[in-house]
Design a protein around this motif. Structure first.
Motif, short mmCIF file in Angstrom:
data_model
loop_
_atom_site.label_atom_id
_atom_site.label_comp_id
_atom_site.label_asym_id
_atom_site.label_seq_id
_atom_site.Cartn_x
_atom_site.Cartn_y
_atom_site.Cartn_z
N SER A 8 -32.95 26.11 -6.81
CA SER A 8 -33.62 26.18 -5.52
C SER A 8 -33.56 24.79 -4.90
CB SER A 8 -35.08 26.61 -5.72
OG SER A 8 -35.73 26.74 -4.49
N ASN A 42 -33.23 29.44 -2.37
CA ASN A 42 -32.98 29.93 -3.73
C ASN A 42 -31.54 30.43 -3.81
OD1 ASN A 42 -33.27 30.86 -6.32
ND2 ASN A 42 -34.44 32.67 -5.75
N GLU A 82 -36.33 31.54 -8.94
CA GLU A 82 -37.18 32.70 -9.22
C GLU A 82 -36.98 33.27 -10.61
OE1 GLU A 82 -36.24 35.63 -6.27
OE2 GLU A 82 -34.19 35.85 -6.93
#
Length: 128
Positions: A8, A42, A82
């Protein structure tokens, strides 16, 4: 074989990372398709072995992953967006965040999990 790198980065640095991916594809000789979430930076980056042997793929992957984490750190990003930090990122974790930070995280985990029963050794070993 295929592996995914999930980093990210600040959205204004997405082009920098995409340029680095292109450079690595050429340098290492590996197909590296990617996509991401432009709104939050991301990025999902896939390392494809194609016809490489396991040994060649492992060597290329290590180089690409190392370089991608360097780039993420350089642009003030993170080594995960994530997908979290787990076994695959453990070898890179201390280099990325630093020994002092990792030691602080160990102490926090120990305060909440003194018996080391919650995800034991998942990110970093609790006992040296």
């Amino acid at each position: 074989m295929m592996d995914e790198v999930d980093i990210s980065v600040p959205i204004d640095h997405i082009p920098d990372v995409l340029k680095r991916i292109d450079e690595l594809e050429k340098k290492v000789g590996m197909r590296i398709p990617n996509f991401g979430h432009a709104g939050d930076g991301n990025l999902h980056i896939y390392l494809c072995s194609d016809d490489d042997s396991k040994e060649v793929y492992a060597k290329k992957s290590k180089e690409v992953i190392t370089e991608l984490y360097k780039k993420a750190k350089e642009v003030d990003g993170n080594m995960s967006g994530e997908h979290g930090i787990g076994y695959a990122k453990e070898p890179y974790f201390e280099d990325y965040y630093g020994k002092d930070y990792v030691e602080m995280l160990r102490k926090i985990k120990l305060a909440f999990d003194p018996n080391d029963v919650i995800n034991p050794d998942k990110v970093f070993p609790m006992h040296d």
